[in-house]
Design an enzyme around this catalytic site. Structure first.
Site, PDB file in Angstrom:
ATOM      1  N   TYR A 271      14.610 -18.121  -9.828  1.00 13.16           N
ATOM      2  CA  TYR A 271      13.768 -17.138  -8.870  1.00 13.16           C
ATOM      3  C   TYR A 271      12.492 -17.681  -8.754  1.00 13.16           C
ATOM      4  CZ  TYR A 271      17.586 -13.752  -8.413  1.00 13.16           C
ATOM      5  OH  TYR A 271      18.756 -13.462  -8.625  1.00 13.16           O
TER       6      TYR A 271
ATOM      7  N   GLN B   3      -1.106  -5.132 -22.477  1.00 15.83           N
ATOM      8  CA  GLN B   3       0.091  -4.457 -21.747  1.00 15.83           C
ATOM      9  C   GLN B   3       1.211  -4.159 -22.637  1.00 15.83           C
ATOM     10  OE1 GLN B   3       1.022  -7.271 -18.488  1.00 15.83           O
ATOM     11  NE2 GLN B   3      -1.011  -7.139 -17.431  1.00 15.83           N
TER      12      GLN B   3
ATOM     13  N   GLU C 182       7.091  -9.168  -5.983  1.00 12.44           N
ATOM     14  CA  GLU C 182       8.115  -9.583  -5.379  1.00 12.44           C
ATOM     15  C   GLU C 182       9.357  -8.092  -5.588  1.00 12.44           C
ATOM     16  OE1 GLU C 182       8.177 -14.311  -5.732  1.00 12.44           O
ATOM     17  OE2 GLU C 182       9.970 -13.233  -6.482  1.00 12.44           O
TER      18      GLU C 182
ATOM     19  N   TYR D  78      -5.768 -15.771  -9.519  1.00 11.73           N
ATOM     20  CA  TYR D  78      -6.707 -14.473  -9.077  1.00 11.73           C
ATOM     21  C   TYR D  78      -8.001 -14.810  -8.483  1.00 11.73           C
ATOM     22  CZ  TYR D  78      -3.499 -11.682 -11.455  1.00 11.73           C
ATOM     23  OH  TYR D  78      -2.446 -11.000 -12.090  1.00 11.73           O
TER      24      TYR D  78
ATOM     25  N   HIS E 237       2.177  -9.511 -19.916  1.00 14.06           N
ATOM     26  CA  HIS E 237       3.360  -9.989 -19.169  1.00 14.06           C
ATOM     27  C   HIS E 237       4.471  -9.545 -20.582  1.00 14.06           C
ATOM     28  CE1 HIS E 237       1.321 -12.659 -16.137  1.00 14.06           C
ATOM     29  NE2 HIS E 237       0.932 -11.319 -15.954  1.00 14.06           N
TER      30      HIS E 237
END
Length: 366
Positions: A251, A83, A241, A262, A147
């Site tokens: 959070y 990513q 979210e 998963y 991430h």
């Protein structure tokens, strides 16, 4: 054999049904392709003269003007893995006079093998970048491919916010203030740390941190009326979210979550805990959100005030109708065009959307 086939079919049907998204389609719109033939337009922004500045995740920074795409030279070396790549881009609030642009990208500089999210600025002169300055580099590097975050936003006071995902280190990074990853950060445009950052006087903390307990925020925008920072982030299986970010707040990731692993197993048994914030909204099944913008112009009539979020997984633009900071309705826009990566409101008040393997399209209400 027939019984076995029937059982397998039922399992597959059940699995697909669980993964389906039942958000209704909105047919009161169409689109126009503005920039074609882009692979992964991770971020884009509008220059004052009408040009569009676009990042391709693979590492190209592109200026689009008069129907033509030109590559910008002087882009820093990009660590391309999973990513990670060349990610977001925004302009300095005073771009017209100082020509600064801000980039987020994965870089292999620093300690350890692999790479991590980096925030830098450079001055855009014609089709080249000059005076590149690294403002923040997350550490340590990691060879994991997931991430990185990473969105950028300026608030009304000219402070720069950015997100860095937990880099796949779920159990250490998000809840530890001495570690990068799983955080929202706030800095001055030159990279210095605001003295009133919430952890400026916390021993051992990275003082650029503004909030923590995040997984992988790939959407960030400023509410056009309140000025609050809104973000969304990828959950695991379920539990994507939307959050309103407040200074110093936790959070919850991964202590609390509405998602599971998963493979379907649990990593936590709780969805709330004292001292940890509840999301404004969460999705189950996950939509894999990316990109985020409010409609604040008059171009879309009664859509004004709605929140737009891209879905990578289901390939549509999710239009969220809000009331009292609650999502009371969701509708699919641009359904099936491709993985929606980026959403921006342009200077003309229209919404522009970056779609993988297509390009940038203009959203038009019928």
């Amino acid at each position: 054999m027939k019984i076995k086939s029937v059982i397998i079919g039922l399992i597959l049907t059940s699995t697909l049904a669980c993964a389906q998204d039942n958000t209704p389609k909105n047919e009161e719109h169409t689109h126009q392709v503005i920039v074609s033939d882009l692979s992964i337009p991770w971020g884009f922004t509008f220059l004052p003269d009408g040009e569009i500045l676009i990042t391709e995740k693979s590492g190209d920074l592109i200026i689009f003007k008069n129907g033509k795409k030109n590559k910008v030279s002087g882009v820093p070396e990009i660590y391309l893995r999973g990513q990670g790549g060349l990610l977001d881009v925004i302009l300095d609030p005073n771009f017209k006079t100082n020509h600064w642009i801000y980039l987020s990208y994965a870089s292999s500089n620093g300690e350890g093998d692999g790479g991590n999210t980096t925030i830098a600025r450079a001055q855009l002169q014609q089709n080249s970048l000059t005076n590149l300055e690294v403002l923040y580099k997350a550490s340590p590097n990691s060879t994991k491919g997931q991430h990185f975050g990473s969105r950028l936003a300026f608030d009304a006071q000219g402070l720069l916010y950015f997100s860095i995902g937990d880099r796949g280190n779920r159990d250490e990074n998000p809840q530890d203030l001495s570690r990068d990853g799983g955080k929202i950060y706030r800095i001055h445009p030159d990279g210095t740390i605001p003295k009133d950052n919430p952890f400026s006087n916390t021993s051992g903390a990275k003082t650029a941190i503004y909030s923590y307990g995040h997984r992988n925020p790939q959407g960030m925008t400023i509410h056009p009326e309140t000025g609050k920072i809104w973000t969304h982030e990828h959950g695991p299986k379920g539990g994507d979210e939307i959050n309103i970010i407040e200074a110093g707040k936790n959070y919850g990731w991964p202590v609390i979550s509405y998602g599971v692993n998963y493979i379907g197993t649990k990593f936590t048994d709780i969805t709330e805990k004292e001292g940890m914030e509840q999301p404004l909204h969460y999705w189950d099944p996950s939509i894999a959100p990316s990109g985020m913008a409010f409609i604040s112009s008059d171009q879309y009539g009664d859509w004004k005030g709605n929140l737009l979020i891209g879905s990578l997984k289901f390939q549509y633009l999710d239009m969220c109708t809000l009331k009292d900071n609650k999502v009371i309705k969701e509708e699919r826009l641009l359904d099936g065009l491709g993985r929606v990566r980026t959403v921006k409101q342009g200077p003309d008040g229209y919404i522009y959307v970056g779609i993988e393997n297509l390009g940038i399209v203009k959203l038009i209400k019928k």
